[in-house]
Scaffold this motif. Sequence first.
Motif, PDB file in Angstrom:
ATOM      1  N   PRO A 160      61.485  37.094  58.549  1.00 16.15           N
ATOM      2  CA  PRO A 160      62.734  36.407  58.204  1.00 16.15           C
ATOM      3  C   PRO A 160      62.582  34.911  57.974  1.00 16.15           C
ATOM      4  N   ASP A 161      61.461  34.324  58.392  1.00 13.41           N
ATOM      5  CA  ASP A 161      61.257  32.888  58.172  1.00 13.41           C
ATOM      6  C   ASP A 161      60.757  32.569  56.767  1.00 13.41           C
ATOM      7  N   GLY A 162      60.352  33.581  56.017  1.00 17.15           N
ATOM      8  CA  GLY A 162      59.904  33.337  54.654  1.00 17.15           C
ATOM      9  C   GLY A 162      58.744  34.212  54.259  1.00 17.15           C
ATOM     10  N   LEU A 163      58.579  34.404  52.960  1.00 18.97           N
ATOM     11  CA  LEU A 163      57.513  35.218  52.394  1.00 18.97           C
ATOM     12  C   LEU A 163      56.932  34.508  51.179  1.00 18.97           C
ATOM     13  N   SER A 164      55.631  34.687  50.972  1.00 16.22           N
ATOM     14  CA  SER A 164      54.973  34.249  49.748  1.00 16.22           C
ATOM     15  C   SER A 164      54.329  35.453  49.082  1.00 16.22           C
ATOM     16  N   LEU A 165      54.029  35.332  47.804  1.00 21.01           N
ATOM     17  CA  LEU A 165      53.314  36.389  47.097  1.00 21.01           C
ATOM     18  C   LEU A 165      52.644  35.790  45.872  1.00 21.01           C
ATOM     19  N   HIS A 166      51.748  36.551  45.285  1.00 15.89           N
ATOM     20  CA  HIS A 166      51.059  36.160  44.063  1.00 15.89           C
ATOM     21  C   HIS A 166      51.354  37.190  42.984  1.00 15.89           C
ATOM     22  N   VAL A 167      51.583  36.738  41.777  1.00 14.99           N
ATOM     23  CA  VAL A 167      51.930  37.635  40.680  1.00 14.99           C
ATOM     24  C   VAL A 167      51.278  37.112  39.406  1.00 14.99           C
ATOM     25  N   PHE A 168      50.822  38.022  38.563  1.00 12.74           N
ATOM     26  CA  PHE A 168      50.253  37.606  37.281  1.00 12.74           C
ATOM     27  C   PHE A 168      51.331  36.938  36.433  1.00 12.74           C
ATOM     28  N   GLN A 169      50.948  35.886  35.707  1.00 15.69           N
ATOM     29  CA  GLN A 169      51.894  35.249  34.800  1.00 15.69           C
ATOM     30  C   GLN A 169      52.386  36.225  33.741  1.00 15.69           C
ATOM     31  N   LEU A 170      51.553  37.188  33.362  1.00 12.14           N
ATOM     32  CA  LEU A 170      51.943  38.167  32.351  1.00 12.14           C
ATOM     33  C   LEU A 170      52.942  39.199  32.862  1.00 12.14           C
ATOM     34  N   ASN A 171      53.119  39.274  34.167  1.00  8.01           N
ATOM     35  CA  ASN A 171      53.969  40.316  34.746  1.00  8.01           C
ATOM     36  C   ASN A 171      55.435  39.868  34.721  1.00  8.01           C
ATOM     37  N   ALA A 172      56.029  39.927  33.534  1.00  4.49           N
ATOM     38  CA  ALA A 172      57.389  39.412  33.342  1.00  4.49           C
ATOM     39  C   ALA A 172      58.422  40.171  34.168  1.00  4.49           C
ATOM     40  N   ASP A 173      58.294  41.485  34.281  1.00  4.47           N
ATOM     41  CA  ASP A 173      59.261  42.263  35.050  1.00  4.47           C
ATOM     42  C   ASP A 173      59.251  41.850  36.518  1.00  4.47           C
ATOM     43  N   ALA A 174      58.050  41.734  37.101  1.00  2.00           N
ATOM     44  CA  ALA A 174      57.959  41.346  38.507  1.00  2.00           C
ATOM     45  C   ALA A 174      58.488  39.933  38.716  1.00  2.00           C
ATOM     46  N   ARG A 175      58.163  39.022  37.802  1.00  2.00           N
ATOM     47  CA  ARG A 175      58.640  37.646  37.935  1.00  2.00           C
ATOM     48  C   ARG A 175      60.166  37.595  37.910  1.00  2.00           C
ATOM     49  N   ALA A 176      60.783  38.366  37.020  1.00  2.00           N
ATOM     50  CA  ALA A 176      62.243  38.402  36.947  1.00  2.00           C
ATOM     51  C   ALA A 176      62.844  39.012  38.212  1.00  2.00           C
TER      52      ALA A 176
END
Length: 218
Positions: A160-176
């Motif tokens: 609950p204090d926060g989360l980080s993650l990594h995502v490919f720049q090409l992964n438009a669906d995940a980024r949205a």
Amino acid sequence: MDRKARPHTGTAPRRDTGTATAASSNTSTTAINASMNMPDAPYATTASPGAPPTAAPTPPLTIRLAIPTDTPAIAAIHLASRQVTMPYLPPQRRTHDEVTRWVREIVLPQCHTVVAARGPELLGYAAVRGELLDQLYLRPDVRRTGIGSLLLAAARRHRPDGLSLHVFQLNADARAFYAHHGFRVVARDDGSGNMENLPQLTLRWTPASVPVPRRGTP
């Protein structure tokens, strides 16, 4: 929604930043539109003579902790989701058995892992390592049904204090999807640190960004 551990091969894996979700709504994202216990589908309790058999009730959707017997299904979801939702990735070099071993020996022991299940059927999973959302994948045929949002909500309840993650720049669906849920870009890199060598983004969510949905709320 990580420095992703890859299928175990006896050597320390390089980072894999294919963190993805197949859930979407509106612009490729889905608001949480299902509860942890979805109602059974309507079905007849009696049938007229000669009528066709009535359909069995649909089991409720649940989010629960992963157990060892889930391992092969988690591996299958991981492989299928990456193949369908990230066609720009290099060809998969790991077999189902190798990915299953990675899930069993790396993911489950090192991560807080939850699965979305309908009866015995697994539909998706999320794995949190520390404050990192290491994995979030759905079976391709259940995209845009709210299951990704439920898994993400479970991950945020765990951290609950926060989360980080990594995502490919090409992964438009995940980024949205992650932007819809309050994640913001905090860093970029050229992909030299992940096994696919693809540029990636680091995203961060904190409680101030968006409230964490309570269990069972739409």
